[in-house]
Design an enzyme around this catalytic site. Structure first.
Site, mmCIF file in Angstrom:
data_model
loop_
_atom_site.group_PDB
_atom_site.id
_atom_site.type_symbol
_atom_site.label_atom_id
_atom_site.label_comp_id
_atom_site.label_asym_id
_atom_site.label_seq_id
_atom_site.Cartn_x
_atom_site.Cartn_y
_atom_site.Cartn_z
ATOM 1 N N LYS A 12 73.146 -63.292 -8.779
ATOM 2 C CA LYS A 12 72.187 -64.161 -8.087
ATOM 3 C C LYS A 12 72.745 -65.578 -7.922
ATOM 4 O O LYS A 12 73.752 -65.941 -8.530
ATOM 5 C CB LYS A 12 70.864 -64.160 -8.854
ATOM 6 N N TYR A 52 63.773 -56.435 -2.307
ATOM 7 C CA TYR A 52 62.595 -56.648 -3.146
ATOM 8 C C TYR A 52 61.304 -56.109 -2.544
ATOM 9 O O TYR A 52 60.224 -56.572 -2.896
ATOM 10 C CB TYR A 52 62.475 -58.143 -3.455
ATOM 11 N N ARG A 88 72.083 -51.558 -17.072
ATOM 12 C CA ARG A 88 70.758 -52.105 -17.384
ATOM 13 C C ARG A 88 70.712 -52.629 -18.826
ATOM 14 O O ARG A 88 70.136 -53.675 -19.098
ATOM 15 C CB ARG A 88 69.666 -51.041 -17.176
ATOM 16 N N ASN A 115 67.253 -65.046 -12.516
ATOM 17 C CA ASN A 115 67.655 -64.588 -13.847
ATOM 18 C C ASN A 115 69.081 -64.012 -13.858
ATOM 19 O O ASN A 115 69.328 -62.955 -14.424
ATOM 20 C CB ASN A 115 66.640 -63.577 -14.394
ATOM 21 N N HIS A 118 70.864 -58.960 -10.895
ATOM 22 C CA HIS A 118 69.983 -57.825 -10.629
ATOM 23 C C HIS A 118 70.830 -56.563 -10.743
ATOM 24 O O HIS A 118 71.994 -56.571 -10.357
ATOM 25 C CB HIS A 118 69.401 -57.923 -9.212
ATOM 26 N N GLU A 129 69.236 -49.394 -2.631
ATOM 27 C CA GLU A 129 69.701 -50.792 -2.643
ATOM 28 C C GLU A 129 71.134 -50.968 -2.136
ATOM 29 O O GLU A 129 71.417 -51.928 -1.404
ATOM 30 C CB GLU A 129 69.595 -51.362 -4.068
HETATM 31 P P1 CMP Z 1 65.311 -58.393 -10.693
HETATM 32 O O1 CMP Z 1 65.945 -57.514 -11.694
HETATM 33 O O2 CMP Z 1 66.159 -58.879 -9.561
HETATM 34 O O3 CMP Z 1 64.062 -57.618 -10.068
HETATM 35 C C1 CMP Z 1 62.933 -58.268 -9.571
HETATM 36 C C2 CMP Z 1 62.976 -59.729 -9.805
HETATM 37 O O4 CMP Z 1 61.741 -60.391 -9.693
HETATM 38 C C3 CMP Z 1 63.401 -59.993 -11.234
HETATM 39 O O5 CMP Z 1 64.734 -59.659 -11.428
HETATM 40 C C4 CMP Z 1 63.072 -61.473 -11.338
HETATM 41 O O6 CMP Z 1 64.037 -62.244 -10.639
HETATM 42 C C5 CMP Z 1 61.776 -61.508 -10.550
HETATM 43 N N1 CMP Z 1 60.613 -61.428 -11.425
HETATM 44 C C6 CMP Z 1 60.153 -60.367 -12.070
HETATM 45 N N2 CMP Z 1 59.023 -60.660 -12.742
HETATM 46 C C7 CMP Z 1 58.790 -61.959 -12.485
HETATM 47 C C8 CMP Z 1 57.776 -62.844 -12.880
HETATM 48 N N3 CMP Z 1 56.774 -62.449 -13.684
HETATM 49 N N4 CMP Z 1 57.841 -64.102 -12.432
HETATM 50 C C9 CMP Z 1 58.859 -64.485 -11.613
HETATM 51 N N5 CMP Z 1 59.851 -63.663 -11.189
HETATM 52 C C10 CMP Z 1 59.804 -62.425 -11.649
#
Ligand code: CMP
Length: 141
Positions: A12, A52, A88, A115, A118, A129
């Site tokens: 990311k 997403y 994961r 975060n 992904h 994906e």
């Molecule tokens: P990712 O693994 O990319 O899959 C979905 C993404 O949504 C997740 O990582 C975070 O970046 C985001 N995400 C999931 N839950 C939340 C949340 N409660 N608040 C904000 N972002 C979230």
């Protein structure tokens, strides 16, 4: 002995901006996963919406899209035994504040939306994906 499996990973914007690409890729290589595809790109809105789509309507969806759209990301195809579950485990819990030390998010991140990384959460997610970021010919090679 289970068969080789592929998974999809997206580094990311914060991972790219903070200069952590090498750190993260190095972890996958040290684990024994093989890089089958690797490209840096600017995330278009349409790609973010497809990646997403399962989160559409959730309260964090708009913020999630704005955090990744128009920013540089790195898309990676990894191959190895049990690659989906292995990756994961290596990335850790979605919320970096709760992710275990030793995991990528646990060691390198703090923000929940951006975060760091992904990864596909199932073979079905990989099948959906990976083609968003890689052409069919790149997936087969
Ligand atoms: P990712 O693994 O990319 O899959 C979905 C993404 O949504 C997740 O990582 C975070 O970046 C985001 N995400 C999931 N839950 C939340 C949340 N409660 N608040 C904000 N972002 C979230």
């Amino acid at each position: 002995m289970s068969a080789l499996e592929k998974t999809f990973v997206l580094l990311k914007p914060s991972c790219v901006e903070r200069g952590l690409i090498g750190e993260v890729i190095s972890r996958f290589e040290r684990k024994g996963l093989i890089i089958k595809g690797l490209k840096m790109m600017t995330m278009r809105k349409e790609m973010a919406e497809r990646l997403y789509e399962v989160h559409k309507g959730k309260e964090f969806y708009d913020k999630l899209l704005s955090v990744v759209t128009g920013k540089r990301v790195v898309a990676i195809l990894l191959e190895g035994r049990e690659a989906v579950i292995v990756v994961r485990k290596m990335i850790g819990a979605t919320d970096p504040a709760k992710a275990e030390p030793g995991t990528i998010r646990g060691d390198l991140g703090l923000d929940l939306t951006d975060n760091i990384i992904h990864a596909s959460d199932s073979k079905e997610s990989y099948m959906r994906e990976a083609p968003i970021f890689f052409d069919e010919s790149e997936l087969l090679s």
